[in-house]
Design a protein around this motif. Structure first.
Motif, PDB file in Angstrom:
ATOM      1  N   PRO A   1      51.313 -34.513  51.885  1.00  0.00           N
ATOM      2  CA  PRO A   1      51.810 -35.643  52.682  1.00  0.00           C
ATOM      3  C   PRO A   1      52.310 -35.189  54.060  1.00  0.00           C
ATOM      4  N   HIS A   2      52.002 -35.980  55.067  1.00  0.00           N
ATOM      5  CA  HIS A   2      52.421 -35.758  56.463  1.00  0.00           C
ATOM      6  C   HIS A   2      51.863 -34.457  57.027  1.00  0.00           C
ATOM      7  N   GLY A   3      50.938 -33.823  56.332  1.00  0.00           N
ATOM      8  CA  GLY A   3      50.410 -32.542  56.814  1.00  0.00           C
ATOM      9  C   GLY A   3      51.449 -31.429  56.812  1.00  0.00           C
ATOM     10  N   VAL A   4      52.532 -31.644  56.060  1.00  0.00           N
ATOM     11  CA  VAL A   4      53.620 -30.656  56.054  1.00  0.00           C
ATOM     12  C   VAL A   4      53.488 -29.742  54.832  1.00  0.00           C
ATOM     13  N   TRP A   5      53.566 -28.450  55.064  1.00  0.00           N
ATOM     14  CA  TRP A   5      53.484 -27.457  53.986  1.00  0.00           C
ATOM     15  C   TRP A   5      54.832 -26.780  53.750  1.00  0.00           C
ATOM     16  N   ALA A   6      55.480 -26.384  54.838  1.00  0.00           N
ATOM     17  CA  ALA A   6      56.775 -25.699  54.706  1.00  0.00           C
ATOM     18  C   ALA A   6      57.881 -26.731  54.878  1.00  0.00           C
ATOM     19  N   HIS A   7      58.330 -27.293  53.761  1.00  0.00           N
ATOM     20  CA  HIS A   7      59.341 -28.354  53.839  1.00  0.00           C
ATOM     21  C   HIS A   7      60.730 -27.801  54.063  1.00  0.00           C
ATOM     22  N   VAL A   8      60.980 -26.639  53.525  1.00  0.00           N
ATOM     23  CA  VAL A   8      62.280 -26.008  53.707  1.00  0.00           C
ATOM     24  C   VAL A   8      62.045 -24.629  54.314  1.00  0.00           C
ATOM     25  N   CYS A   9      62.573 -24.435  55.501  1.00  0.00           N
ATOM     26  CA  CYS A   9      62.372 -23.163  56.184  1.00  0.00           C
ATOM     27  C   CYS A   9      63.736 -22.559  56.508  1.00  0.00           C
ATOM     28  N   GLY A  10      63.912 -21.283  56.238  1.00  0.00           N
ATOM     29  CA  GLY A  10      65.151 -20.594  56.615  1.00  0.00           C
ATOM     30  C   GLY A  10      64.807 -19.557  57.667  1.00  0.00           C
TER      31      GLY A  10
ATOM     32  N   CYS B   1      64.255 -35.728  52.422  1.00  0.00           N
ATOM     33  CA  CYS B   1      63.020 -35.026  52.769  1.00  0.00           C
ATOM     34  C   CYS B   1      62.064 -35.024  51.574  1.00  0.00           C
ATOM     35  N   LEU B   2      62.577 -34.689  50.392  1.00  0.00           N
ATOM     36  CA  LEU B   2      61.718 -34.607  49.208  1.00  0.00           C
ATOM     37  C   LEU B   2      61.194 -35.988  48.814  1.00  0.00           C
ATOM     38  N   ARG B   3      62.055 -37.000  48.947  1.00  0.00           N
ATOM     39  CA  ARG B   3      61.609 -38.357  48.610  1.00  0.00           C
ATOM     40  C   ARG B   3      60.494 -38.826  49.531  1.00  0.00           C
ATOM     41  N   SER B   4      60.502 -38.317  50.772  1.00  0.00           N
ATOM     42  CA  SER B   4      59.483 -38.760  51.725  1.00  0.00           C
ATOM     43  C   SER B   4      58.105 -38.194  51.390  1.00  0.00           C
ATOM     44  N   LEU B   5      58.014 -37.364  50.351  1.00  0.00           N
ATOM     45  CA  LEU B   5      56.742 -36.751  50.007  1.00  0.00           C
ATOM     46  C   LEU B   5      55.971 -37.552  48.967  1.00  0.00           C
TER      47      LEU B   5
ATOM     48  N   ALA C   1      45.375 -33.171  42.625  1.00  0.00           N
ATOM     49  CA  ALA C   1      45.022 -34.564  42.376  1.00  0.00           C
ATOM     50  C   ALA C   1      45.965 -35.523  43.101  1.00  0.00           C
ATOM     51  N   GLY C   2      46.963 -34.971  43.764  1.00  0.00           N
ATOM     52  CA  GLY C   2      47.901 -35.833  44.494  1.00  0.00           C
ATOM     53  C   GLY C   2      48.904 -36.520  43.586  1.00  0.00           C
TER      54      GLY C   2
ATOM     55  N   GLY D   1      59.701 -33.267  56.523  1.00  0.00           N
ATOM     56  CA  GLY D   1      59.024 -34.208  55.637  1.00  0.00           C
ATOM     57  C   GLY D   1      58.472 -35.273  56.553  1.00  0.00           C
ATOM     58  N   ARG D   2      58.921 -36.497  56.336  1.00  0.00           N
ATOM     59  CA  ARG D   2      58.531 -37.540  57.294  1.00  0.00           C
ATOM     60  C   ARG D   2      59.191 -37.227  58.641  1.00  0.00           C
ATOM     61  N   GLY D   3      60.420 -36.702  58.627  1.00  0.00           N
ATOM     62  CA  GLY D   3      61.103 -36.299  59.856  1.00  0.00           C
ATOM     63  C   GLY D   3      61.524 -34.840  59.751  1.00  0.00           C
ATOM     64  N   THR D   4      62.280 -34.375  60.748  1.00  0.00           N
ATOM     65  CA  THR D   4      62.747 -32.988  60.734  1.00  0.00           C
ATOM     66  C   THR D   4      64.262 -32.962  60.866  1.00  0.00           C
ATOM     67  N   TYR D   5      64.893 -32.042  60.169  1.00  0.00           N
ATOM     68  CA  TYR D   5      66.345 -31.930  60.205  1.00  0.00           C
ATOM     69  C   TYR D   5      66.721 -30.457  60.268  1.00  0.00           C
ATOM     70  N   VAL D   6      67.725 -30.147  61.082  1.00  0.00           N
ATOM     71  CA  VAL D   6      68.201 -28.762  61.172  1.00  0.00           C
ATOM     72  C   VAL D   6      69.679 -28.749  60.789  1.00  0.00           C
ATOM     73  N   THR D   7      70.096 -27.796  59.970  1.00  0.00           N
ATOM     74  CA  THR D   7      71.510 -27.710  59.594  1.00  0.00           C
ATOM     75  C   THR D   7      72.377 -27.472  60.839  1.00  0.00           C
ATOM     76  N   THR D   8      73.617 -27.929  60.783  1.00  0.00           N
ATOM     77  CA  THR D   8      74.516 -27.625  61.895  1.00  0.00           C
ATOM     78  C   THR D   8      75.089 -26.238  61.640  1.00  0.00           C
TER      79      THR D   8
END
Lengths: 481, 325
Positions: free
Chosen positions: A144-153, A213-217, A310-311, A442-449
């Motif tokens: 979904p959304h062409g995103v592979w790395a949903h959580v990056c550190g 983020c996970l729900r948006s998948l 199979a999605g 995911g659908r959007g992007t978020y960065v920790t503060t």
């Protein structure tokens, strides 16, 4: 008074709180004043309070003590002096991280589809073909959304020039975010009065953001999310349990899941089998499905890849995303950003040499005593050569390894990692540190503060990994405006 | 979102209940037994052997130690990691289970389990004076009571809670039958011949189950085998009686899905206990009956395990509707 700032020597490094002249940096004044006013006893009390809180909260990480003897739980080593980052600087870092992760996701998606970037010769195709993290089984899959790395550190370091560099991108199963969250809880218990001195940005929305983020998948309404852990003896198990709990998701092990003939993933519950829509997997992708990868894996779920293809289930992070988490591919990230986004990178890479290139390799081999050499696919600080601290034998060994397999190595100049005051007995001494923020896509992007600040507790050491004597600090993004 | 209870976490809740109960009972047993020995005259060679018998680990014990000295038995029961039923192991397993249940049990409950384990590891290590041992064991029972209280008062009384209680009460029922069994044992033969010490073992058994006071206020007969066994097996008002435990298991099962088979087993045992005439039993019949009780409790455990923990996936999984509320 036991923390005497006039005695504090930054010794040529960039210090996060104190200038070379011994003055507090912008924003750090109140913190230094409060700390400087504490007596020996008060400092000892706060330190004990932090240790008690960590103990009572059960914040542990697991250390492997070698074969046979198993593993032991250690309490999380924590330094009570926080690290400060000004909001204005953090906003710039945030923009740079979003840009970088966006480009990396486009890169992974491209690699598993048309591979335009290889065709256009921006990244040599042989790097991908020979990458240990390239998964042929993932070619043609459309997450979904062409995103592979949903959580990056992403690991950031500050050099002596005061500039922040990206040291590495952790795209596979990065850990540490729960310690970021727990560190804040500990600080609130230990130094409540400091929170009145500052506008400190909260960090505790991370689990909600991760859940979002996970729900948006998936398209399913109120989807069932599961956090897949290798189990309680994994060094990051504490974090898996913590996140599952904070997200109200199911914490599962491979044996809790089963894939049906309908290629759907189910979990075993006391009611029977219940469908699962999103799996946040904290298991390396080679172990997630014995039908496809390591056949002897007991951690995984037979058929999981089938269900993903199979999605019928979303996997985060997607299998195969480690292809961009490779120390040699890292050296191409600035080009990757330019290629996909047509923008200049906002956050610089640490200058790097690729051993596969003859001229660069020769330079590396001639300067092994000055460089840090890293293998392409290790993490946790393992398998590295730290030139200035190495012996002749170690350098010779690395030279042979590089010549035998140049694709597998890159080298960087020894960075002068920044320091921050860290409690040693009852006074403060500079200790080197880095910073790992977490980026959600995911659908959007978020960065920790802020993120997780890791600190090398041994004097002069730059190894911040908790498995090798590192500790951590609370990280405050503060707004002075 | 987590309306579902994983078979695995249900199982861990069940074992958390069992291990906590086991830890508390073993701490209590050692304290009470030490107390009993103080009351007995020196010439009565009762010693520490009965405690090894209660825990059903005589074979292991004999392979590890040459004698049943106070020091060895206490070490075996309290902090010997080689004994799977030792206090330290019970607490360690309770802690591991509690750790994997963080977020299901209240945080302070986990913290108390953790503290209890750390306390046992540090403060109950050898060598230990008798006074320090007694006060240390009391602290353990207090920790466990606190865990119990926190969970009872603060955790969601959902399926995990039901499994926790089922585990706790099956363990308790099992322990109560073991205690009775040992109370009737031959260790006491020499003691009961002496008039002032007759039935002293029943006083001790009652005390181990926190039931001495309850007995005195509710049973209008002096302490002796018949009425004590009847009280401990059948009185549904006594929290550590067999009847109470079985009722609790039944009540908790009633809240669970797919409960027909486990309910049938527990109801069968309840009927058997209610109809048994324990007062008339002694010696071999009593012993056989208690054995049968244990077999039945094992059957109950097995049925629960098969229904909820180890079931085979159905060939064609069905989509279940989410439970509400």
């Amino acid at each position: 008074m036991s923390i005497d700032w006039s005695d504090y020597r930054t010794e040529g490094f960039w210090d996060e709180l104190i200038t070379p002249k011994g003055r507090a940096r912008t924003g750090a004044g109140n913190l230094c004043r409060v700390l400087g006013a504490l007596s020996d006893e008060e400092i000892a009390d706060r330190k004990t309070a932090a240790e008690l809180a960590i103990r009572a909260m059960g914040i542990t990480f697991t250390v492997y003590t070698g074969e046979g003897s198993g593993s032991i739980d250690r309490e999380w080593p924590f330094d009570i002096i926080p690290r400060l980052i000004m909001k204005r600087e953090w906003d710039a870092v945030t923009a740079g991280l979003k840009q970088r992760v966006d480009a990396l996701n486009r890169f992974i998606d491209d690699v598993y589809h048309d591979a335009r970037i290889l065709e256009d010769g921006v990244v040599p195709a042989e790097y991908i073909e020979k990458s240990r993290e390239f998964r042929r089984e993932c070619v043609g899959i459309d997450p979904p959304h062409g995103v592979w790395a949903h959580v990056c550190g992403t690991d950031l370091v500050r050099d002596a020039d005061g500039k922040i560099y990206v040291l590495e991108d952790n795209l596979r199963v990065p850990s540490g975010v729960s310690y970021m969250l727990e560190n804040r809880e500990v600080m609130k218990r230990v130094f409540p009065e400091l929170f009145e001195e500052y506008v400190i940005y909260p960090v505790d929305d991370y689990p909600d953001q991760l859940a979002r983020c996970l729900r948006s998948l998936t398209d399913r309404k109120s989807p069932q999310i599961a956090v897949l852990t290798p189990g309680i003896y994994n060094s990051a198990y504490f974090e898996h349990a913590y996140l599952a709990n904070a997200m109200s998701a199911q914490l599962v092990q491979g044996s809790d899941l089963v894939v049906g003939r309908d290629d759907r993933v189910y979990m075993r519950t006391i009611e029977g089998l219940i469908p699962v829509d999103v799996v946040y997997r904290r298991i390396d992708d080679l172990f997630i499905d014995p039908e496809v990868f390591s056949a002897d894996s007991l951690l995984g779920v037979p058929g999981l890849m089938r269900a993903w293809r199979a999605g019928n289930v979303a996997l985060a992070n997607a299998p195969g995303c480690g292809v961009a988490d490779d120390k040699v591919i890292y050296t191409y990230v600035p080009d990757i950003i330019r290629y996909y986004l047509n923008e200049e990178p906002l956050l610089p890479n640490v200058p790097s040499y690729r051993c596969v290139d003859k001229a660069q390799r020769d330079y590396v081999l001639d300067n092994l005593d000055k460089l840090v050499v890293k293998p392409a696919n290790e993490s946790g600080g393992y398998g590295m050569l730290i030139g200035p601290k190495s012996t002749r034998q170690e350098r010779d060994k690395f030279a042979r390894q590089i010549l035998a397999n140049p694709r597998n190595y890159m080298a960087q100049p020894m960075l002068l990692l920044s320091t921050a005051p860290t409690l040693v007995d009852s006074h403060a001494e500079p200790r080197h540190l880095d910073l790992r923020p977490f980026i959600l896509s995911g659908r959007g992007t978020y960065v920790t503060t802020g993120g997780l600040t890791r600190v090398a507790l041994r004097k002069g050491s730059t190894v911040v990994n908790s498995s090798q004597g590192g500790g951590s600090k609370d990280t405050w993004v503060v707004d002075l405006e | 979102m987590t309306a579902h209870t994983l078979s695995s976490t249900a199982e861990r809740s069940y074992w958390l209940g069992r291990y906590l109960e086991r830890a508390e009972t073993s701490a209590r047993l050692v304290s009470v037994h030490a107390n009993l020995l103080i009351d007995l005259p020196r010439r009565m060679p009762l010693g520490w052997r009965p405690l090894v018998a209660i825990t059903g680990s005589a074979e292991l014990y004999d392979s590890l130690f040459d004698d049943t000295s106070e020091r060895n038995v206490c070490r075996f029961l309290i902090n010997d990691v080689r004994n799977s039923g030792s206090l330290i192991n019970s607490l360690s397993w309770a802690r591991e289970n509690a750790r994997t249940l963080r977020g299901i049990i209240p945080r302070p409950a986990f913290e108390f389990v953790n503290e209890a384990y750390l306390f046992a590891r540090e403060k109950l290590a050898e060598p230990l004076s008798r006074t320090r041992r007694v006060s240390g064991l009391t602290t353990i029972t207090e920790f466990v009571q606190q865990v119990d209280g926190y969970m009872s008062a603060n955790m969601l009384h959902d399926a995990h809670w039901n499994f926790l209680r089922i585990g706790q009460f099956i363990e308790r029922a099992d322990m109560t039958t073991r205690l009775i069994d040992v109370g009737t044992g031959t260790f006491w033969a020499s003691a009961v011949e002496l008039e002032p010490f007759a039935d002293i073992q029943w006083r001790s058994v009652l005390r181990s189950l926190y039931a001495l006071q309850s007995y005195n206020t509710s049973v209008a007969e002096p302490i002796s085998q018949g009425p004590v066994i009847e009280f401990l097996m059948k009185d549904a008002r006594l929290p550590r009686s067999l009847a109470y435990g079985l009722n609790s298991v039944r009540n908790n099962l009633r809240s669970l899905p797919r409960n027909d088979k486990p309910l049938a087993v527990v109801n069968r045992i309840r009927r058997e206990v209610a109809h048994s005439n324990v007062r008339q039993m002694n010696g071999e019949t009593l012993s056989a009956y208690l054995d049968q009780c244990q077999v039945r409790l094992n059957q109950l455990h097995d049925q629960i395990r098969r229904t909820y923990f180890d079931f085979r996936p159905r060939r064609r999984p069905v989509r279940k509707t989410r439970r509400t509320g």
